[in-house]
Design a protein around this motif. Sequence first.
Motif, PDB file in Angstrom:
ATOM      1  N   ILE A   1      11.411  -0.773 -81.003  1.00  0.00           N
ATOM      2  CA  ILE A   1      10.248  -1.777 -80.984  1.00  0.00           C
ATOM      3  C   ILE A   1      11.561  -2.603 -82.073  1.00  0.00           C
ATOM      4  CG2 ILE A   1       7.838  -1.371 -80.750  1.00  0.00           C
ATOM      5  CD1 ILE A   1       7.651  -1.334 -83.705  1.00  0.00           C
ATOM      6  N   MET A   2      12.430  -2.872 -82.041  1.00  0.00           N
ATOM      7  CA  MET A   2      13.351  -3.195 -82.673  1.00  0.00           C
ATOM      8  C   MET A   2      13.830  -4.962 -82.291  1.00  0.00           C
ATOM      9  SD  MET A   2      15.155  -2.615 -84.882  1.00  0.00           S
ATOM     10  CE  MET A   2      15.923  -3.225 -86.844  1.00  0.00           C
ATOM     11  N   PRO A   3      13.247  -4.899 -81.179  1.00  0.00           N
ATOM     12  CA  PRO A   3      13.005  -6.799 -80.713  1.00  0.00           C
ATOM     13  C   PRO A   3      11.454  -7.187 -81.588  1.00  0.00           C
ATOM     14  CG  PRO A   3      13.552  -5.560 -78.727  1.00  0.00           C
ATOM     15  CD  PRO A   3      12.987  -4.511 -79.647  1.00  0.00           C
ATOM     16  N   ALA A   4      10.986  -6.623 -81.236  1.00  0.00           N
ATOM     17  CA  ALA A   4       9.215  -7.097 -82.281  1.00  0.00           C
ATOM     18  C   ALA A   4      10.329  -7.040 -83.464  1.00  0.00           C
ATOM     19  CB  ALA A   4       8.524  -6.006 -82.246  1.00  0.00           C
ATOM     20  N   PHE A   5      10.520  -6.900 -84.094  1.00  0.00           N
ATOM     21  CA  PHE A   5      11.348  -6.887 -86.085  1.00  0.00           C
ATOM     22  C   PHE A   5      12.384  -7.701 -85.250  1.00  0.00           C
ATOM     23  CE2 PHE A   5      10.279  -2.385 -86.715  1.00  0.00           C
ATOM     24  CZ  PHE A   5       9.118  -2.126 -88.369  1.00  0.00           C
ATOM     25  N   THR A   6      13.016  -7.980 -84.956  1.00  0.00           N
ATOM     26  CA  THR A   6      13.900  -9.357 -84.340  1.00  0.00           C
ATOM     27  C   THR A   6      12.754 -10.713 -85.006  1.00  0.00           C
ATOM     28  OG1 THR A   6      15.562  -7.922 -83.323  1.00  0.00           O
ATOM     29  CG2 THR A   6      15.462 -10.177 -83.569  1.00  0.00           C
ATOM     30  N   ILE A   7      12.297 -10.758 -83.071  1.00  0.00           N
ATOM     31  CA  ILE A   7      11.237 -11.718 -83.855  1.00  0.00           C
ATOM     32  C   ILE A   7      10.117 -12.093 -85.008  1.00  0.00           C
ATOM     33  CG2 ILE A   7       9.759 -13.134 -82.315  1.00  0.00           C
ATOM     34  CD1 ILE A   7      10.970 -11.774 -80.247  1.00  0.00           C
ATOM     35  N   SER A   8       9.582 -10.514 -85.181  1.00  0.00           N
ATOM     36  CA  SER A   8       8.959 -11.043 -86.587  1.00  0.00           C
ATOM     37  C   SER A   8       9.986 -11.800 -88.072  1.00  0.00           C
ATOM     38  CB  SER A   8       8.022  -9.626 -86.759  1.00  0.00           C
ATOM     39  OG  SER A   8       7.502  -9.022 -85.741  1.00  0.00           O
ATOM     40  N   VAL A   9      10.365 -11.272 -87.794  1.00  0.00           N
ATOM     41  CA  VAL A   9      11.892 -10.849 -89.712  1.00  0.00           C
ATOM     42  C   VAL A   9      12.013 -12.540 -89.308  1.00  0.00           C
ATOM     43  CG1 VAL A   9      13.508 -10.323 -90.829  1.00  0.00           C
ATOM     44  CG2 VAL A   9      11.837  -8.440 -89.959  1.00  0.00           C
ATOM     45  N   PHE A  10      12.383 -12.769 -88.178  1.00  0.00           N
ATOM     46  CA  PHE A  10      12.933 -14.077 -87.984  1.00  0.00           C
ATOM     47  C   PHE A  10      11.113 -15.114 -88.291  1.00  0.00           C
ATOM     48  CE2 PHE A  10      13.593 -18.265 -85.131  1.00  0.00           C
ATOM     49  CZ  PHE A  10      14.443 -18.410 -86.213  1.00  0.00           C
ATOM     50  N   LEU A  11      10.931 -14.721 -87.555  1.00  0.00           N
ATOM     51  CA  LEU A  11       9.575 -16.076 -87.965  1.00  0.00           C
ATOM     52  C   LEU A  11       9.321 -16.260 -88.919  1.00  0.00           C
ATOM     53  CD1 LEU A  11       7.407 -15.256 -84.593  1.00  0.00           C
ATOM     54  CD2 LEU A  11       8.676 -17.506 -85.315  1.00  0.00           C
ATOM     55  N   THR A  12       9.022 -15.215 -90.028  1.00  0.00           N
ATOM     56  CA  THR A  12       8.122 -14.771 -90.810  1.00  0.00           C
ATOM     57  C   THR A  12       9.633 -15.507 -92.414  1.00  0.00           C
ATOM     58  OG1 THR A  12       8.962 -12.636 -91.349  1.00  0.00           O
ATOM     59  CG2 THR A  12       6.565 -12.937 -91.571  1.00  0.00           C
ATOM     60  N   LEU A  13      10.736 -15.563 -92.037  1.00  0.00           N
ATOM     61  CA  LEU A  13      12.122 -15.658 -92.454  1.00  0.00           C
ATOM     62  C   LEU A  13      11.821 -16.709 -92.799  1.00  0.00           C
ATOM     63  CD1 LEU A  13      15.074 -14.068 -92.376  1.00  0.00           C
ATOM     64  CD2 LEU A  13      13.678 -14.750 -94.647  1.00  0.00           C
ATOM     65  N   GLN A  14      11.484 -17.660 -91.485  1.00  0.00           N
ATOM     66  CA  GLN A  14      11.811 -19.086 -91.587  1.00  0.00           C
ATOM     67  C   GLN A  14      10.410 -20.118 -91.795  1.00  0.00           C
ATOM     68  OE1 GLN A  14      10.049 -20.749 -88.399  1.00  0.00           O
ATOM     69  NE2 GLN A  14      10.320 -22.887 -88.852  1.00  0.00           N
ATOM     70  N   ARG A  15       9.931 -19.521 -91.496  1.00  0.00           N
ATOM     71  CA  ARG A  15       7.893 -19.820 -91.975  1.00  0.00           C
ATOM     72  C   ARG A  15       7.864 -20.486 -93.706  1.00  0.00           C
ATOM     73  NH1 ARG A  15       3.248 -19.267 -88.318  1.00  0.00           N
ATOM     74  NH2 ARG A  15       4.339 -19.445 -86.541  1.00  0.00           N
ATOM     75  N   THR A  16       8.343 -19.259 -94.294  1.00  0.00           N
ATOM     76  CA  THR A  16       8.270 -18.861 -95.886  1.00  0.00           C
ATOM     77  C   THR A  16       9.407 -19.344 -96.554  1.00  0.00           C
ATOM     78  OG1 THR A  16       9.695 -16.306 -95.484  1.00  0.00           O
ATOM     79  CG2 THR A  16       7.242 -16.545 -95.543  1.00  0.00           C
ATOM     80  N   PHE A  17      11.108 -19.691 -95.834  1.00  0.00           N
ATOM     81  CA  PHE A  17      11.407 -20.407 -96.383  1.00  0.00           C
ATOM     82  C   PHE A  17      10.770 -22.161 -96.213  1.00  0.00           C
ATOM     83  CE2 PHE A  17      15.520 -17.768 -96.184  1.00  0.00           C
ATOM     84  CZ  PHE A  17      16.100 -18.835 -97.631  1.00  0.00           C
ATOM     85  N   MET A  18      10.458 -22.531 -95.933  1.00  0.00           N
ATOM     86  CA  MET A  18       9.856 -24.342 -95.394  1.00  0.00           C
ATOM     87  C   MET A  18       8.991 -24.253 -95.797  1.00  0.00           C
ATOM     88  SD  MET A  18      12.967 -25.241 -94.170  1.00  0.00           S
ATOM     89  CE  MET A  18      13.764 -24.917 -92.664  1.00  0.00           C
ATOM     90  N   VAL A  19       7.431 -23.495 -96.093  1.00  0.00           N
ATOM     91  CA  VAL A  19       6.353 -23.755 -96.803  1.00  0.00           C
ATOM     92  C   VAL A  19       6.606 -24.374 -97.460  1.00  0.00           C
ATOM     93  CG1 VAL A  19       6.610 -21.794 -98.881  1.00  0.00           C
ATOM     94  CG2 VAL A  19       4.135 -22.288 -97.410  1.00  0.00           C
ATOM     95  N   TYR A  20       4.807 -25.382 -97.286  1.00  0.00           N
ATOM     96  CA  TYR A  20       5.340 -26.929 -98.320  1.00  0.00           C
ATOM     97  C   TYR A  20       3.590 -27.221 -98.118  1.00  0.00           C
ATOM     98  CZ  TYR A  20       4.548 -31.563 -99.767  1.00  0.00           C
ATOM     99  OH  TYR A  20       3.785 -32.727-100.511  1.00  0.00           O
TER     100      TYR A  20
END
Lengths: 453, 294
Positions: free
Chosen positions: B211-230
């Motif tokens: 399920i590595m592809p799921a990890f790729t997407i999930s980690v990417f999404l959480t990374l990007q969202r948490t960096f930009m959180v406002y």
Amino acid sequence: MNKFKKAFSVLLCGAVALSVGVGCSKEQSVGQTQAENTEAKKEQTKESTAQASADESVEITFLNSKGEIQAQLENMAKAFKGENPNITVEIIPCGAGQSPTEMLTTLYASNNAPAIAMLDPADVAAFKDKLGDLSGEKWVNDAMPGSLDAFKVNDKLVAFPFAVEGWSLIYNKAVLDEAGVDPAAINTTAKLEDAFKKIEEKGKKGVIIAPEDWSLGAHFFTTAYSGQANSTADIKTFLNGLASGNTQIKDNAVVNGLLDTFDVMKKYNFAKADPLSAKYETNPEIIGSGKAGFWFMGNWAWPQIKEFAGDNTEFGFIPVPVSNNEADYGNTHMPAAVTKALVVDASINSEEQQAAAKTFLNWIVYEASGQKGLVEECSIIPAFTNISLEINDPLGKSIQAYIKEGKTSNGVMLSNKHWGDIGAAMQKYLGDYSKRDELFNDVTTYWTSGDYK
Amino acid sequence: MKDEKNFFSKFRTYMLFAGPVTLAFFTVVIIPFLYGLFLTFTNWDGVSANYMIVGFENYRTIFKDAAFIQSLGLTFKYVIFTVLITNAVAFTLAAILTSGTKGQSFFRAGFFTPNLIGGVALGYVWQFVFNNIITYFGKNIGMTALQSSFLSSPKQAFWALVIVAVWQYSGYMMIIYITGFLNIPKDVLEAASIDGAAGWTKIKNITIPLIMPAFTISVFLTLQRTFMVYDVNLALTKGGPFKTTELISMYVYKKAFTERAYGIGQAQAVILFVIVAIISITQVYLSKKKEVEA
């Protein structure tokens, strides 16, 4: 089949392109109708002026940045025209969310500047080269002491003080009466503490401290600046000293006195157990329904307090004491400041238009209908001592009383960075995360950061 | 001649299909981005009609700004904890909810719901929970630790932000992991069981690589969202108490609009963009390399 596909795809693309365009075109059409409206209005006013007098009719515009009084100002303009048929004043609103400076900048850029513009006092100086000199006007002598100081640029008076607001300790008379406290007699820190004690004996809380940074930084802490002296020039000298590092905030008696009072307030704070979790939104209910005797806030809070006060309209202000010596300046004077100023353009509008603008300003200050419009309809605290009409709001009335007795100090308003930084330092102090030394360090860090000009 | 016509017809086809999108992309992404980049070299205050070109001065100011570095550090801390906890929780939930538990569709829907609430509303809801509900329980059961609000102490306010972010994103990431779990071929799992793999060994050697592809997407999404959180930051803590939870987006916003230093704020935003781009690309590249086919 192929042809059909092609035609279909063209159709689809067209639909996409259209839907993209719709977003923009909608706004455009709104803008257009607005433009049409103002065009139509202009024509109307032109016609009416033509009817009123064939000779020397003047038309001026007034940029309003207090959206809540747009309708009232339009009524005032109508009343003014009734008394001065030659002059038509058109009130143009500043767009919601647009700063008045921004709008005026745009209007100047398009050579379309209004004759009168309502600005925040801090922004007036930016336009100084384009503004007319008002120092010869009659109302200069009737203005509240100190209210014009901020608008003097090189011996030129560039603005008219339009609205005054004040901030200090608000009291609920009903609570004080029950505890046997006379607000007028509180003029030292010790007497304030005594009052808090008496109130707490009745099972209520002494005071509410709103922990928001704007309240602590922009209003509470600046009380120490305005309490320095009764002239704006002296206050400025003090602030310049802080900025250059020549004056040490920790050695200042007024600052220390104010913080001593703050320590007392902390002891009798409504949210003493967890001072930083209190919220401004819940404060009006506490003071209005009489769960606490005092609240540090300004006259703008009245509409909210009113909702919880029922029939009780006995509220007022006392100054925040800064020492135990009754005669000290800060103990008897509460800070108030001009929060909206009017400027008259002298670069684009004609001589006649400028004269008409000045006539309008004088009408506000000296004619009964002008005063009535300003005080009773717009509910604005005027900066002029000759206006005896009373505003229909107990907090505003209290400030008017202070103005009349000459007991207002010059409220100091500084940059957004000031309230952000000092507010955070005061929050730290309020929550007992820092001692006074650290607070002074934080304050000094702000003053030496070069933000103050 | 033929070539030219060919190019023209190609261009026409391109414009026909992708023209509107290209136009929209240029007007709302590329042009504002370039204009924003240009503004970082000016001393514009955000409102005035004129400004001056100041070169790299804004960038120099930023690296001397201790508060900016501090806010960036806090954001990194927030991102690390949020990404780790969110993905751990989401993975665990997905593992449980694909193992045939009773009522699993109901639970899937339930855990996904927080993601449907807008950030600002969610921030206010949690503010009420932290300020009123938890303290109410604290007072009634006599636990002093719960009596004062999480949001009034700097350390706890940070964890309040992490808790809310985990609560908000776990459900969404869980859905992605569930699809990953459902895509694992049954025969592979069966073969692993026959070979004697069970429990953690099976998860580590079979499930996670598949399920590595799921990890790729999930980690990417959480990374990007948490960096930009406002939004949550604004509604929940407003950067307080005393500026201790000002994450980088809020810091940049305040610089540009509250302190009226638009050039500096914009330059900070550019730096943030570069950091987020580098981290996300590295992450996607590294985890793509680990993906395997069943």
